[in-house]
Motif scaffolding. Structure first.
Motif, PDB file in Angstrom:
ATOM      1  N   ARG A 143     -17.301  -0.144   7.741  1.00 47.71           N
ATOM      2  CA  ARG A 143     -16.234   0.218   8.414  1.00 47.71           C
ATOM      3  C   ARG A 143     -14.977  -0.313   7.957  1.00 47.71           C
ATOM      4  N   THR A 144     -15.101  -1.667   7.283  1.00 44.39           N
ATOM      5  CA  THR A 144     -14.214  -2.440   7.073  1.00 44.39           C
ATOM      6  C   THR A 144     -13.078  -1.964   6.041  1.00 44.39           C
ATOM      7  N   ARG A 145     -13.458  -1.533   4.718  1.00 42.41           N
ATOM      8  CA  ARG A 145     -12.492  -1.460   3.566  1.00 42.41           C
ATOM      9  C   ARG A 145     -13.058  -0.255   3.024  1.00 42.41           C
ATOM     10  N   THR A 146     -12.008   0.578   2.697  1.00 41.90           N
ATOM     11  CA  THR A 146     -12.287   1.915   1.970  1.00 41.90           C
ATOM     12  C   THR A 146     -11.514   2.034   0.837  1.00 41.90           C
ATOM     13  N   PHE A 147     -12.027   2.367  -0.324  1.00 43.44           N
ATOM     14  CA  PHE A 147     -11.236   2.895  -1.583  1.00 43.44           C
ATOM     15  C   PHE A 147     -11.016   4.057  -1.645  1.00 43.44           C
ATOM     16  N   ALA A 188     -12.048   6.961  12.241  1.00 41.80           N
ATOM     17  CA  ALA A 188     -13.553   6.291  11.940  1.00 41.80           C
ATOM     18  C   ALA A 188     -13.623   4.966  12.070  1.00 41.80           C
ATOM     19  N   GLY A 189     -12.465   4.175  12.399  1.00 41.03           N
ATOM     20  CA  GLY A 189     -12.595   2.604  12.624  1.00 41.03           C
ATOM     21  C   GLY A 189     -12.137   1.807  11.532  1.00 41.03           C
ATOM     22  N   VAL A 190     -11.916   2.497  10.367  1.00 38.90           N
ATOM     23  CA  VAL A 190     -11.376   1.813   9.009  1.00 38.90           C
ATOM     24  C   VAL A 190     -10.378   0.824   9.272  1.00 38.90           C
ATOM     25  N   LYS A 191     -10.340  -0.172   8.626  1.00 36.11           N
ATOM     26  CA  LYS A 191      -9.136  -1.299   9.116  1.00 36.11           C
ATOM     27  C   LYS A 191      -8.297  -1.144   7.696  1.00 36.11           C
ATOM     28  N   GLU A 192      -8.648  -1.021   6.377  1.00 41.87           N
ATOM     29  CA  GLU A 192      -7.982  -1.545   5.258  1.00 41.87           C
ATOM     30  C   GLU A 192      -8.127  -0.156   4.313  1.00 41.87           C
ATOM     31  N   ILE A 193      -7.323   0.193   3.625  1.00 43.22           N
ATOM     32  CA  ILE A 193      -7.568   1.113   2.759  1.00 43.22           C
ATOM     33  C   ILE A 193      -7.137   0.499   1.478  1.00 43.22           C
ATOM     34  N   VAL A 194      -7.647   0.717   0.343  1.00 45.34           N
ATOM     35  CA  VAL A 194      -7.449   0.219  -1.016  1.00 45.34           C
ATOM     36  C   VAL A 194      -7.148   1.518  -1.930  1.00 45.34           C
ATOM     37  N   LEU A 195      -5.932   1.695  -2.350  1.00 42.16           N
ATOM     38  CA  LEU A 195      -5.457   3.017  -3.041  1.00 42.16           C
ATOM     39  C   LEU A 195      -5.810   2.943  -4.364  1.00 42.16           C
ATOM     40  N   THR A 196      -6.642   3.723  -4.834  1.00 43.66           N
ATOM     41  CA  THR A 196      -7.039   3.694  -6.146  1.00 43.66           C
ATOM     42  C   THR A 196      -6.833   5.102  -7.012  1.00 43.66           C
ATOM     43  N   GLY A 197      -6.594   4.668  -8.371  1.00 43.80           N
ATOM     44  CA  GLY A 197      -6.394   5.865  -9.150  1.00 43.80           C
ATOM     45  C   GLY A 197      -6.595   5.384 -10.781  1.00 43.80           C
ATOM     46  N   LEU A 224       2.308   6.475   4.121  1.00 41.28           N
ATOM     47  CA  LEU A 224       1.156   5.431   4.577  1.00 41.28           C
ATOM     48  C   LEU A 224       1.337   4.497   5.596  1.00 41.28           C
ATOM     49  N   ASP A 225       2.428   3.906   5.246  1.00 38.43           N
ATOM     50  CA  ASP A 225       2.785   2.702   6.041  1.00 38.43           C
ATOM     51  C   ASP A 225       2.887   3.184   7.480  1.00 38.43           C
ATOM     52  N   LYS A 226       3.188   4.570   7.930  1.00 39.02           N
ATOM     53  CA  LYS A 226       3.345   5.168   9.364  1.00 39.02           C
ATOM     54  C   LYS A 226       2.239   5.383   9.950  1.00 39.02           C
ATOM     55  N   VAL A 227       0.983   5.334   9.164  1.00 34.87           N
ATOM     56  CA  VAL A 227      -0.402   5.925   9.772  1.00 34.87           C
ATOM     57  C   VAL A 227      -0.855   5.033  11.010  1.00 34.87           C
ATOM     58  N   ALA A 228      -0.984   5.225  12.068  1.00 34.24           N
ATOM     59  CA  ALA A 228      -1.371   4.303  13.125  1.00 34.24           C
ATOM     60  C   ALA A 228      -3.060   4.198  12.995  1.00 34.24           C
ATOM     61  N   GLY A 229      -3.342   2.826  13.031  1.00 29.27           N
ATOM     62  CA  GLY A 229      -4.746   2.395  12.908  1.00 29.27           C
ATOM     63  C   GLY A 229      -5.097   1.715  11.890  1.00 29.27           C
ATOM     64  N   ILE A 230      -4.715   2.148  10.676  1.00 32.20           N
ATOM     65  CA  ILE A 230      -4.868   1.411   9.746  1.00 32.20           C
ATOM     66  C   ILE A 230      -3.827   0.058   9.665  1.00 32.20           C
ATOM     67  N   GLU A 231      -4.423  -1.015   9.478  1.00 31.05           N
ATOM     68  CA  GLU A 231      -4.023  -2.360   9.371  1.00 31.05           C
ATOM     69  C   GLU A 231      -3.553  -2.907   8.198  1.00 31.05           C
ATOM     70  N   ASN A 417     -15.271  -6.545  11.078  1.00 35.18           N
ATOM     71  CA  ASN A 417     -13.923  -5.556  11.079  1.00 35.18           C
ATOM     72  C   ASN A 417     -12.863  -5.832  12.056  1.00 35.18           C
ATOM     73  N   ALA A 418     -12.699  -7.237  12.153  1.00 33.74           N
ATOM     74  CA  ALA A 418     -11.564  -7.849  13.039  1.00 33.74           C
ATOM     75  C   ALA A 418     -10.735  -8.556  12.084  1.00 33.74           C
ATOM     76  N   LEU A 419      -9.447  -8.540  12.454  1.00 29.87           N
ATOM     77  CA  LEU A 419      -8.394  -9.646  12.062  1.00 29.87           C
ATOM     78  C   LEU A 419      -8.512 -10.906  12.854  1.00 29.87           C
ATOM     79  N   VAL A 420      -8.856 -11.826  12.008  1.00 29.59           N
ATOM     80  CA  VAL A 420      -8.781 -13.272  12.746  1.00 29.59           C
ATOM     81  C   VAL A 420      -7.812 -14.104  12.200  1.00 29.59           C
ATOM     82  N   GLU A 421      -7.237 -14.815  13.062  1.00 27.27           N
ATOM     83  CA  GLU A 421      -6.197 -15.871  12.554  1.00 27.27           C
ATOM     84  C   GLU A 421      -7.000 -16.871  12.118  1.00 27.27           C
TER      85      GLU A 421
END
Ligand code: SF4
Length: 424
Positions: A143-147, A188-197, A224-231, A417-421
């Motif tokens: 769930r963490t990172r999606t391309f 679906a719980g994804v936190k990070e999206i990597v934009l690819t092309g 995309l910056d405005k999409v809630a939930g994607i960190e 799948n958590a952001l940790v300091e």
């Protein structure tokens, strides 16, 4: 073929291929297939090939042999860039049942349904000029990172590159569609999206590759910056001439777009850049890096570079080395030039001996190592946010800071799948 129920995948090459394999897999799972590991027994094996990989042909043959030993009665399907470029060659590999070109890749379910062992390998492919339409894809291993693939194809004609021949003209999804997919991924719980092309900065030509830009990459990142939930978002790789000041400025002010760019340079010599038919000079590249570092001193910058391109003398290579040495970049992906059929680079002389190419590769890999050490040292003692992956690898877990420093630490369930300091 009604009883065929299990399928296994193997992917060669880039992130785009990985996201497409993921989509092919989901398509077949929706059709009732059960997904297996590539080393397991399966009814159908799909290999998604790459034309950039050296020895694609050899690798393919080896994989097919492995499959035949493990599951002699299974079906073998080959798709991807190499399948588009050399369909006949691939079809002649003993054990291959189906070759799917770029246009047919996403019709895989139908083609598998029609498979039979009777007539040898079938090729389903067309000329790349006829390929149009955009197939959205995303990878989802955890769930963490999606391309997320937002663009495909390329209209540039870099003299070393076969990608335009394998993937066709530049085309892309619409901003509205990409936003919708990002929202679904967030749900679906994804936190990070990597934009690819293939040529991400060229986003905006629509699904059929218009000559005009209906939308553009800057509009996409703003939406995309405005999409809630994607960190977090990362931009996988962007040509320097398409990485505009606007985009750099936006990333600098965004909480969601990470301070991390990957910008292909390929050579630090203007003469070689010209022979490569790249669309910028080294001065533009340096300007981009300097602007990024002025606005985001902590930003990580990755660089693609090719060594041993024909015509590259010791002097040209030294120019590249000195240029990269002086630039504040963080790591290099070093590629050794290798000849590709039907490319203009084949006409350029003199050819660089293989031993010299390898030597230059080693020199730049050493430089990359030093740059990466420096990035880590520069931030030592700082607190930065790490997004940990939902994986337990032998009791360890991994994650990346915003600026792409990799952290490995003993596994802890609550950090998945958590952001940790994190104190570096
Ligand atoms: S920009 Fe050049 S190297 Fe990149 S895909 Fe297009 S032709 Fe190939």
């Amino acid at each position: 073929m009604n009883r065929t129920r299990t399928v296994a995948f193997h992917t060669l090459g880039c992130k785009l291929n990985f996201s497409e394999t993921s989509t092919l897999s989901r398509m077949l799972e929706q059709e009732g297939f059960e997904k297996k590991g590539f080393d397991d027994q399966a009814d159908v094996y799909v290999i998604n090939t790459c034309s950039v990989t050296d020895n694609a042909d050899k690798e393919c043959r080896q994989l097919v042999r492995r499959i035949q030993r493990r599951a002699p009665g299974s079906f073998v399907v080959i798709t991807g860039c190499y399948a588009q470029l050399k369909p006949a060659e691939i079809a002649s590999i003993p054990g291959v049942d189906l070759v799917l070109g770029a246009a047919e890749k996403f019709n895989i379910a139908r083609h598998i349904g029609e498979l039979s062992k009777e007539n040898g390998a079938r090729i389903c492919s067309c000329d790349i000029e006829e390929v149009s339409g955009f197939n959205a894809s995303f990878s989802q291993n955890d769930r963490t990172r999606t391309f997320l693939k937002v663009q495909d194809g390329c209209d540039y004609n870099c003299s070393f590159c076969t990608i335009p021949m394998a993937r066709g003209k530049s085309r892309s999804d619409s901003i509205a569609n990409v936003v919708k997919q990002a929202e679904q991924l967030a749900a679906a719980g994804v936190k990070e999206i990597v934009l690819t092309g293939v040529n991400l900065g060229d986003f905006g030509r629509g699904a059929d590759g218009n000559n005009r830009y209906d939308e553009n990459f800057y509009g996409l990142v703003q939406a995309l910056d405005k999409v809630a939930g994607i960190e977090r978002y990362r931009i996988s790789s962007i040509e320097p001439n398409l990485l505009t000041n606007e985009v750099i400025g936006f990333v600098a002010n965004s909480d969601k777009f990470m301070p991390h760019f990957h910008i292909p340079l390929q050579s630090g010599s203007n003469t070689i850049l010209g022979l490569m038919r790249r669309r910028y000079k080294r001065e533009l590249y340096a300007d981009r890096v300097n602007l990024i570092k002025t606005l985001m001193p902590h930003c990580a910058i990755g660089v693609d570079v090719i060594v041993g391109f024909p015509g590259e003398t010791d002097e040209h290579f030294k120019e590249t080395f000195d240029f990269l040495h002086s630039l504040d970049v963080s790591y290099l992906h070093v590629f050794t030039y290798s000849e590709r059929d039907n490319t203009r680079a084949l006409e350029i002389q003199p050819v660089v001996p293989i031993a010299v190419r390898n030597e230059r590769n080693k020199t730049l890999r050493n430089l990359s190592y030093m740059k990466l050490q420096y990035l880590t040292q520069q931030h030592s003692g700082q607190e930065r946010k790490v997004l940990f992956e939902a994986f337990n690898k032998n009791g360890m877990m991994e994650g990346y800071t915003d600026n792409y420093i990799r952290i490995t630490t003993p596994h802890s369930k609550e950090w998945e799948n958590a952001l940790v300091e994190w104190k570096l």
